[in-house]
Design a protein around this motif. Structure first.
Motif, PDB file in Angstrom:
ATOM      1  N   UNK A  59       5.535   8.543 -20.964  1.00  0.00           N
ATOM      2  CA  UNK A  59       6.282   9.742 -20.612  1.00  0.00           C
ATOM      3  C   UNK A  59       6.216  10.054 -19.129  1.00  0.00           C
ATOM      4  N   UNK A  60       5.574   9.188 -18.356  1.00  0.00           N
ATOM      5  CA  UNK A  60       5.472   9.323 -16.903  1.00  0.00           C
ATOM      6  C   UNK A  60       6.279   8.212 -16.250  1.00  0.00           C
ATOM      7  N   UNK A  61       6.604   8.411 -14.989  1.00  0.00           N
ATOM      8  CA  UNK A  61       7.327   7.373 -14.258  1.00  0.00           C
ATOM      9  C   UNK A  61       6.338   6.319 -13.758  1.00  0.00           C
ATOM     10  N   UNK A  62       6.506   5.091 -14.205  1.00  0.00           N
ATOM     11  CA  UNK A  62       5.737   3.948 -13.709  1.00  0.00           C
ATOM     12  C   UNK A  62       6.757   2.965 -13.161  1.00  0.00           C
ATOM     13  N   UNK A  63       6.626   2.628 -11.887  1.00  0.00           N
ATOM     14  CA  UNK A  63       7.618   1.756 -11.251  1.00  0.00           C
ATOM     15  C   UNK A  63       7.065   0.356 -11.024  1.00  0.00           C
ATOM     16  N   UNK A  64       7.965  -0.578 -10.774  1.00  0.00           N
ATOM     17  CA  UNK A  64       7.562  -1.942 -10.426  1.00  0.00           C
ATOM     18  C   UNK A  64       6.733  -1.917  -9.154  1.00  0.00           C
ATOM     19  N   UNK A  65       7.072  -1.031  -8.224  1.00  0.00           N
ATOM     20  CA  UNK A  65       6.330  -0.935  -6.962  1.00  0.00           C
ATOM     21  C   UNK A  65       4.888  -0.473  -7.203  1.00  0.00           C
ATOM     22  N   UNK A  66       4.689   0.387  -8.203  1.00  0.00           N
ATOM     23  CA  UNK A  66       3.323   0.797  -8.563  1.00  0.00           C
ATOM     24  C   UNK A  66       2.550  -0.405  -9.098  1.00  0.00           C
ATOM     25  N   UNK A  67       3.201  -1.195  -9.952  1.00  0.00           N
ATOM     26  CA  UNK A  67       2.552  -2.397 -10.488  1.00  0.00           C
ATOM     27  C   UNK A  67       2.177  -3.347  -9.356  1.00  0.00           C
ATOM     28  N   UNK A  68       3.101  -3.507  -8.399  1.00  0.00           N
ATOM     29  CA  UNK A  68       2.830  -4.384  -7.249  1.00  0.00           C
ATOM     30  C   UNK A  68       1.624  -3.885  -6.455  1.00  0.00           C
ATOM     31  N   UNK A  69       1.552  -2.574  -6.223  1.00  0.00           N
ATOM     32  CA  UNK A  69       0.428  -2.012  -5.467  1.00  0.00           C
ATOM     33  C   UNK A  69      -0.878  -2.181  -6.239  1.00  0.00           C
ATOM     34  N   UNK A  70      -0.839  -1.931  -7.551  1.00  0.00           N
ATOM     35  CA  UNK A  70      -2.049  -2.055  -8.359  1.00  0.00           C
ATOM     36  C   UNK A  70      -2.580  -3.483  -8.389  1.00  0.00           C
ATOM     37  N   UNK A  71      -1.685  -4.458  -8.242  1.00  0.00           N
ATOM     38  CA  UNK A  71      -2.102  -5.865  -8.339  1.00  0.00           C
ATOM     39  C   UNK A  71      -2.406  -6.499  -6.988  1.00  0.00           C
ATOM     40  N   UNK A  72      -2.339  -5.739  -5.924  1.00  0.00           N
ATOM     41  CA  UNK A  72      -2.576  -6.286  -4.589  1.00  0.00           C
ATOM     42  C   UNK A  72      -4.020  -6.050  -4.150  1.00  0.00           C
ATOM     43  N   UNK A  73      -4.819  -7.116  -4.019  1.00  0.00           N
ATOM     44  CA  UNK A  73      -6.195  -6.939  -3.546  1.00  0.00           C
ATOM     45  C   UNK A  73      -6.260  -6.316  -2.147  1.00  0.00           C
ATOM     46  N   UNK A  74      -5.209  -6.502  -1.361  1.00  0.00           N
ATOM     47  CA  UNK A  74      -5.160  -5.914  -0.034  1.00  0.00           C
ATOM     48  C   UNK A  74      -4.912  -4.418  -0.050  1.00  0.00           C
ATOM     49  N   UNK A  75      -4.550  -3.892  -1.224  1.00  0.00           N
ATOM     50  CA  UNK A  75      -4.293  -2.457  -1.355  1.00  0.00           C
ATOM     51  C   UNK A  75      -5.249  -1.855  -2.387  1.00  0.00           C
ATOM     52  N   UNK A  76      -6.522  -2.128  -2.207  1.00  0.00           N
ATOM     53  CA  UNK A  76      -7.538  -1.671  -3.160  1.00  0.00           C
ATOM     54  C   UNK A  76      -7.588  -0.151  -3.261  1.00  0.00           C
ATOM     55  N   UNK A  77      -7.043   0.542  -2.256  1.00  0.00           N
ATOM     56  CA  UNK A  77      -7.003   2.002  -2.319  1.00  0.00           C
ATOM     57  C   UNK A  77      -5.913   2.473  -3.282  1.00  0.00           C
ATOM     58  N   UNK A  78      -5.132   1.553  -3.810  1.00  0.00           N
ATOM     59  CA  UNK A  78      -4.082   1.862  -4.792  1.00  0.00           C
ATOM     60  C   UNK A  78      -4.382   1.203  -6.139  1.00  0.00           C
ATOM     61  N   UNK A  79      -5.651   1.232  -6.552  1.00  0.00           N
ATOM     62  CA  UNK A  79      -6.024   0.653  -7.850  1.00  0.00           C
ATOM     63  C   UNK A  79      -5.355   1.402  -8.999  1.00  0.00           C
ATOM     64  N   UNK A  80      -5.175   0.671 -10.091  1.00  0.00           N
ATOM     65  CA  UNK A  80      -4.610   1.269 -11.297  1.00  0.00           C
ATOM     66  C   UNK A  80      -5.548   2.375 -11.798  1.00  0.00           C
ATOM     67  N   UNK A  81      -5.014   3.525 -12.153  1.00  0.00           N
ATOM     68  CA  UNK A  81      -5.874   4.561 -12.741  1.00  0.00           C
ATOM     69  C   UNK A  81      -6.431   4.081 -14.085  1.00  0.00           C
ATOM     70  N   UNK A  82      -7.668   4.431 -14.344  1.00  0.00           N
ATOM     71  CA  UNK A  82      -8.332   3.970 -15.569  1.00  0.00           C
ATOM     72  C   UNK A  82      -7.532   4.337 -16.816  1.00  0.00           C
ATOM     73  N   UNK A  83      -6.930   5.512 -16.831  1.00  0.00           N
ATOM     74  CA  UNK A  83      -6.202   5.954 -18.024  1.00  0.00           C
ATOM     75  C   UNK A  83      -4.934   5.147 -18.267  1.00  0.00           C
TER      76      UNK A  83
END
Length: 145
Positions: A59-83
């Motif tokens: 029910x929330x907006x999840x974008x491809x760009x969010x997935x890309x950020x979550x999967x980038x080790x260079x962007x560890x400050x954008x880790x996937x939220x645990x929930x």
């Protein structure tokens, strides 16, 4: 002939132990990012479809760009939220995060029929102990079989 130890094959009789982090090694941000990347790569659908399914189910907006950020080790400050992890595992038909976390905590996970077989084996061992105790009590009561 000398045998070489295979470090990749799990020993089913080895008792799992928790990973004990050394000081400074408890930041798992890059490992989480890499694991997201593995889950996304092994998923049978593309990232656009993963994002759409996660959006629909949460029910929330999840974008491809969010997935890309979550999967980038260079962007560890954008880790996937645990929930979001259970939802990612559901959409991607994966147990990677569950297995990884249980491994860190010193356990193993069984799914489906394997879980039922483990429970069956456990209850069978309990039943054998109870039957042995019953036989011992009968013997003490003088009612040997």
């Amino acid at each position: 002939m000398r045998r070489v130890k295979d470090d990749l094959t799990l020993d089913i009789f080895e008792v799992p132990v928790p990973v004990v982090p050394t000081p400074g090694s408890g930041n798992y941000a890059s490992q989480v990012s890499e694991l997201v990347g593995v889950v996304l790569k092994e998923c049978p659908v593309d990232r656009y479809e993963i994002a759409a399914q996660m959006s629909r189910l949460s029910g929330d907006d999840v974008s491809k760009h969010m997935l890309d950020a979550w999967s980038s080790p260079g962007r560890a400050d954008h880790n996937i939220p645990f929930y979001r992890i259970p939802l990612l595992e559901e959409v991607c038909q994966s147990h990677a995060f569950t297995d990884w976390l249980v491994h860190l905590r010193g356990g193993r996970v069984a799914y489906g029929r394997e879980a039922l077989a483990a429970e069956y084996g456990k209850l069978s061992r309990v039943q054998e102990r109870v039957n042995a105790d019953l036989r011992r009590l009968k013997k003490l009561m003088g009612e040997e079989q």
